[in-house]
Every structure is written in structure tokens, then in C-alpha cells.
Design an enzyme around this catalytic site. Structure first.
Site: not given
Ligand code: GLU
Length: 462
Positions: A239-243
Site C-alpha cells: 500500500s501507499k504506506r509501504d512506499g
């Protein structure tokens, strides 16, 4: 001939998982002297936008992925889909279904109560007679009622679905006449001669439905490869939180397309223990048989490592073009190649290059405060002044080093007695490329001016 395609639905931006799929298809076509097609699946007029299509094309351009023939747009192909829907109706392989919303709701409720899988019960499959009025019918395909739907997946091996479990007479055209997703994909893949479909395994459950359509239309079924998803380092869906997931965000972060493609090709595909691959090499060696069965995990450090490698090793012209793409034009500087070579030795990203170029190109406007506290005192200032007085002619970096060593010897000093003061004076920072290279780039006159200015500023403090 091998014909592959990338068939994104334009709903936002090009996701790195999508780019990986595109890359695998691209490489497989190139490896076999085949064709790689780009098809925009923009039939969902509510969710698709022109902006999103533009974003995909822009990302392809940035990565240097070229496609054969013009881009296909499904939104321009409705007449073709209608023709094939009519063919199935004429051959009685599809039929109008007049079920109303209330009827459908009632069917669902009964099935739920009986703990059955919600499915269409085939009530209009063999309908003859006068259709109920006031209903715009959908069109359903006659799916097999029993037996297996099975295919050989190039990654996962043989896959079988019980026809009864997985497909019912699903809808191929909505009540407004528009074709559904599975139908358009099949018609297009067949008409475009697509021989091999490499796509994410989130599409696995669509495949048996698509096979039903291929068979009804009498088209050859292509070979499928369903690729496991990219996971985050903690094993969850990326997800966007991971990269960053948007390809163009990588551009903005100063990542080179060569690094991103190399990173993505290795996420799920391997060739021995090799890590670095040029596109030319990949076009010779890529084979979908070596795509891994299991999900791969995203590791930004690895991408950074690859980026550093490509920054050091790509030709000047390539980096120049990529820097220009970030609004940084090397050509306006006096010694652009020298400048770049000096900067790329220490950069992880193109943004690092741009930042340190700015530090070197202009006379510093301010000086790193921590550096001043740590490295500047009466003595270093005295040494620096002396050094500036001795600087009198232009040198190459190596000769500046010799010149500096002689200076240090003559005055019984060590490099640490002057290096950071000199660096602060020339760049305002305590970290920079080799100070001798900076001297060569800035030149004697300007270096002396920078040292003067620094001394003036420091005298106000010490
Ligand atoms: N349009 C589909 C998507 O963006 C892909 C269809 C396919 O690859 O078969 O997920």
C-alpha cells in the site's frame, strides 16, 4: 508469433505492480521478436478518465517502454463488441434475461437463507414466449452446467475449476447494451492475436469465465501466466504506506527508470543470482517460466542500491536527459561532464545530484551552523587565510591535492586542520564531493572569493 499486451483500466495512475506486468509482457514479446500491444480498457465511463490514460502513457514514455501499433482504446470498439454479442445471440449461445431487480433480490435472499452461493438460476436460459414488459434485459452467456474448466498456467501449473462452482450464466452485456469487462477482454485479445497473457493473479477468477467466452466464440484460448502480487516487507498487500505505488512518484524522487525497471523485473523473476540487468540483456534472457510462484516483497533499500549503481554507471547523456526531466539542465554550466562525474560519485538519487550541484555552483549564502561550531576556530581560520593566499593558479583536482599536501607540509599541518573549513567556505556544507574536485570546478579566482567571504563572515563571530 508471440503477441502480448498490457491492458490497464485507467482509474488513476500507473501502479508499480502494473508496470511490472507491462514489463514482463514487453520483455517476453521482445525476446521472441513478437509484438507488445497497449490497450486502454476504458469502458467504465464513470471510473475512467482521460487524465488517467495520459498518466499511463506518460509513465510508459518515462520508462522507455515502446509498443507496437497504435494504442487501442476499448471505448472506441463498442461496435465490434456488439457484433460478437449478436453472434452469440444468433447462435443461441447467449440470451436475453428479463429478471427484474426484485426477482434478483428475492433469489439472493433464498440462496442466502439456504447458505448457497449467490448465483443466477438460469431461469431465462431456455425462455421462449413473450418477454415481460417494461424490463430492459441484460444478455447472459450460456455457461457449461457441469464438468471442469481447466487451463495450464505458465506459472502456477494446471488449474481446474468446477464449472458448477465458479461460473453461472454471467452477464456479457448490461441492460444499456454495454459489454462487460470479461467479454471485451476476450474479444480484444482474440482479435488482436494475443498469444500470451501475463497478468496479476488477482485476475485468476476471471480466467474460467473468459475461457467460457473464448469457447463460445470459437476463438483459440491464449496461454495464461498469473503473477503473484507484490507484497510489503511485512507480507501484506503493498500500500501507499509501504512506499510509493505511483510510477511517476519515483521519477519525482530522483529514481532512474533503469533502476526501477531492474528492481521490478527482479520482484518475482530471477536469473540465477544476478541482480543487475540492462534492458538489452533482459530482452535476450527474459522468460516467464522463471517467474516465481510466490509473492515477492518490496524493499526500497534495494531500489536505492540499484539507483546508486545506475547513477554511477549510466552514460553522461542518459543522466543529463533524466536530470533535465526534473528541471535541471546541466548544459548551462561551464564544465557539465566534470560536474556530473564529481556529483554522481556520491549520489543515491538524482535529487542528491541536484542538491549538491546547487551547493557547489553558487557561492554559499549561509554556512552549516553545526559545522562551524565543530570545525571553525582561530586556528582553522588562520590556516584557511594562508591557504587562500597561496592559491594562485588553476590546477586539475589531483594537482590541487598535491598543492595542498605541500602546503600542509610547509606549515606543519594536517588535512583535518583545514579540510572542513575549506569545504564550508566553498560549499557552505560539511559534506560535499572531493574538495579538490570542487576547487577544480569552481576555479582559483572564485574559490578565493568564496574563502574571503567566509572569512569575513567568520570574523564577525570569532
Ligand atoms: N484491465 C484490467 C486491469 O487493469 C486488466 C485486464 C487483463 O490484464 O486481462 O486490471
Amino acid at each position: 508469433m508471440i503477441v502480448t499486451r498490457f491492458a490497464p483500466s485507467p482509474t488513476g495512475y500507473l501502479h508499480i505492480g502494473g508496470l511490472r506486468t507491462a514489463l514482463y509482457n514487453y520483455l517476453y514479446a521482445r525476446k521472441n521478436g513478437g509484438k507488445f500491444l497497449l490497450r486502454i480498457e476504458d469502458t467504465d465511463l464513470k471510473r475512467n478518465s482521460l487524465e488517467a490514460t495520459k498518466a499511463i502513457i506518460e509513465a510508459f514514455k518515462w520508462c522507455g517502454l515502446d509498443y507496437d501499433s497504435e494504442i487501442f482504446y476499448q471505448s472506441k470498439r463498442f461496435d465490434i463488441y456488439k457484433k460478437y454479442i449478436q453472434k452469440l445471440l444468433d447462435e443461441k449461445k447467449a440470451y436475453y434475461c428479463y429478471m427484474s431487480k426484485d426477482e434478483l433480490d428475492a433469489l439472493r435472499a433464498t440462496q442466502e437463507a439456504a447458505k448457497q452461493r449467490p448465483r443466477y438460476d438460469g431461469r431465462y436460459r431456455d425462455f421462449v414466449g413473450t418477454p415481460p414488459s417494461g424490463i430492459s434485459p441484460v444478455i447472459r452467456i450460456k455457461a457449461p452446467l457441469d464438468g471442469d474448466i481447466s487451463f495450464y498456467d505458465g506459472i502456477k501449473g494446471r488449474i481446474s475449476f468446477k464449472a458448477d462452482d465458479i461460473v453461472d450464466d454471467f452477464i456479457i452485456a448490461r441492460s444499456d447494451g454495454s459489454p462487460t469487462y470479461n467479454f471485451t477482454v476476450v474479444v480484444d485479445d482474440a482479435l488482436m492475436g494475443v498469444s500470451d497473457v501475463i497478468r496479476g493473479d488477482d485476475h485468476l477468477s476471471n480466467t474460467p469465465k473468459q475461457i467460457v467466452i473464448y469457447e463460445a466464440l470459437g476463438f483459440a484460448v491464449p496461454k495464461f501466466y498469473h503473477v503473484a502480487m507484490i507484497h510489503s516487507s511485512s507480507g501484506k498487500k503493498l500500500s501507499k504506506r509501504d512506499g510509493a505505488t505511483d510510477v511517476m512518484e519515483y521519477k519525482a524522487m530522483g529514481i532512474l527508470p533503469e533502476a526501477l525497471l531492474n528492481f521490478l523485473v527482479r520482484l518475482g523473476w530471477s536469473h540465477g543470482d544476478d541482480e543487475i540487468f540492462s534492458m538489452d540483456e533482459l530482452k535476450n534472457i527474459f522468460s516467464p517460466e522463471h517467474i516465481s510462484k510466490s509473492a515477492s516483497s518490496y524493499d526500497f533499500k534495494k531500489l536505492e542500491w540499484l539507483n546508486e549503481y545506475y547513477i554511477k554507471n549510466l552514460p553522461y547523456e542518459n543522466l543529463k536527459k533524466n536530470l533535465k526531466g526534473l528541471g535541471f539542465d546541466l548544459d548551462i554550466f561551464k564544465k557539465p561532464e566534470f560536474l556530473l562525474d564529481m556529483l554522481r560519485a556520491r549520489a543515491k538519487t538524482l535529487l542528491d545530484i541536484i542538491q549538491s550541484a546547487k551547493d557547489i555552483i553558487n557561492q554559499p549564502q549561509k554556512y552549516d551552523e553545526k559545522g562551524i561550531k565543530k570545525f571553525i576556530n582561530e586556528n582553522t581560520l588562520k590556516n584557511l587565510q594562508l591557504y587562500a593566499q597561496k592559491l594562485d593558479k588553476e590546477h586539475k583536482a589531483a594537482d590541487f591535492e598535491n598543492f595542498t599536501n605541500t602546503f600542509l607540509k610547509d606549515y606543519d599541518l594536517e588535512l583535518k586542520d583545514i579540510a572542513q573549513a575549506l569545504r564550508l567556505a566553498l560549499t557552505g556544507k560539511t559534506v560535499s564531493p572531493s574538495i579538490f574536485e570542487v576547487l577544480e570546478f569552481v576555479g582559483v579566482d572564485d574559490s578565493k572569493k568564496r574563502i574571503e567571504l567566509f572569512l569575513e563572515n567568520m570574523r564577525a563571530i570569532f
